[in-house]
Design an enzyme around this catalytic site. Structure first.
Site, mmCIF file in Angstrom:
data_model
loop_
_atom_site.group_PDB
_atom_site.id
_atom_site.type_symbol
_atom_site.label_atom_id
_atom_site.label_comp_id
_atom_site.label_asym_id
_atom_site.label_seq_id
_atom_site.Cartn_x
_atom_site.Cartn_y
_atom_site.Cartn_z
ATOM 1 N N PRO A 193 4.228 15.708 7.636
ATOM 2 C CA PRO A 193 4.296 13.863 6.775
ATOM 3 C C PRO A 193 4.908 14.051 5.344
ATOM 4 O O PRO A 193 3.965 14.680 4.269
ATOM 5 C CB PRO A 193 3.136 13.645 6.912
ATOM 6 C CG PRO A 193 2.980 15.311 8.828
ATOM 7 C CD PRO A 193 4.248 15.597 8.054
ATOM 8 N N GLU A 194 4.847 13.204 4.781
ATOM 9 C CA GLU A 194 5.220 13.322 3.590
ATOM 10 C C GLU A 194 4.683 11.853 3.179
ATOM 11 O O GLU A 194 3.189 10.733 3.460
ATOM 12 C CB GLU A 194 6.455 12.898 2.751
ATOM 13 C CG GLU A 194 7.256 14.339 3.223
ATOM 14 C CD GLU A 194 8.373 14.497 2.257
ATOM 15 O OE1 GLU A 194 9.509 13.450 1.213
ATOM 16 O OE2 GLU A 194 9.260 14.838 2.663
#
Length: 270
Positions: free
Chosen positions: A2-3
């Site tokens: 997840p960014e």
């Protein structure tokens, strides 16, 4: 992993449901995460009201009355709100709220974290040296130009340095560099101010589009409602090795840069 857009999507989805809710119990089913969950976590947070859900870089910050819960989703984690009393084997930390629902950290690979910090959150060791937020006015081409002077690092590695700008990971670095027409291998110190203006604008545009579309689904990321993001359908270069460039139709190339998969158009990016 997840960014920033995935984390921001989670924040925006959960914040209206969490703000004003009181934590009534904490259940730590697996304390061995990236950093061990503190033994006294329940004693620190139970009875406190959640005042806000914020984000700094890739960290979610639950502001309580006397401090902050700092949550990192690691490589495969998700934070979701549920009204079920049945939890899976990867549901490691469970916060029960005063409305009967539970805020659950699910993390199959256990690279995430749940940390308590009673002081000013900006002073936490994980946060105090982060660069500016990429969607803030503090981040622009002038900032990138100043920070890059004398740097021999490849611009993609420079852009992913969290001390330079917070929250940009591999996917969006690839996409922003393509949008700006910059070869990810080019030394950061040899890029001019105008090109950095273009890169900063590309970073903002790519991230904003990804947030609107719900983040990029890779493997097991889901948002707070359990639905995948769909920005992956709009990726221009990432994961598209051998496919035609959307601009010039030259096949997209995949190289390794800093031990990370890197995608580029050899014709459009200079």
């Amino acid at each position: 992993m997840p960014e920033l857009p995935e984390v921001e999507t989670t924040r925006r989805g959960l914040e209206p449901h969490l703000r004003g809710r009181r934590i009534v119990s904490v259940r730590v089913r697996q304390p061995r995460l990236r950093w061990p969950v503190a033994d006294g976590l329940a004693g620190q947070v139970c009875g406190q009201t959640i005042r806000a859900l914020q984000r700094r870089g890739k960290y979610l910050l639950l502001q309580l009355e006397t401090g902050h819960l700092i949550v990192h989703l690691g490589m495969s984690g998700s934070l979701r709100l549920t009204d079920t009393a049945t939890f899976g084997k990867h549901d490691h930390v469970i916060f029960t709220l005063d409305d009967g629902r539970s805020l659950v950290l699910r993390d199959p690979r256990r690279f995430g974290a749940v940390l308590w910090w009673p002081g000013p959150v900006e002073d936490h060791p994980l946060l105090r040296d982060l660069g500016p937020e990429p969607l803030s006015p503090d981040f622009d081409g002038a900032w990138l130009y100043r920070r890059s002077r004398g740097s021999r690092r490849a611009v993609k590695q420079f852009l992913m340095d969290q001390h330079v700008v917070a929250g940009i990971g591999n996917i969006y670095a690839n996409e922003a560099l393509f949008a700006a027409g910059i070869d990810p291998r080019r030394p950061a110190g040899r890029i001019g101010r105008r090109r950095y203006d273009c890169l900063a604008a590309a970073v903002k545009a790519v991230l904003e589009r990804a947030i609107v579309q719900g983040g990029t689904t890779l493997r097991d990321f889901v948002n707070d409602k359990g639905q995948p993001g769909y920005f992956q359908l709009a990726l221009q270069v990432y994961g598209r090795e051998g496919q035609p460039c959307p601009r010039c139709h030259t096949p997209i190339e995949r190289i390794t840069l800093g031990q990370r998969a890197t995608y580029l158009c050899p014709r459009c990016q200079r």
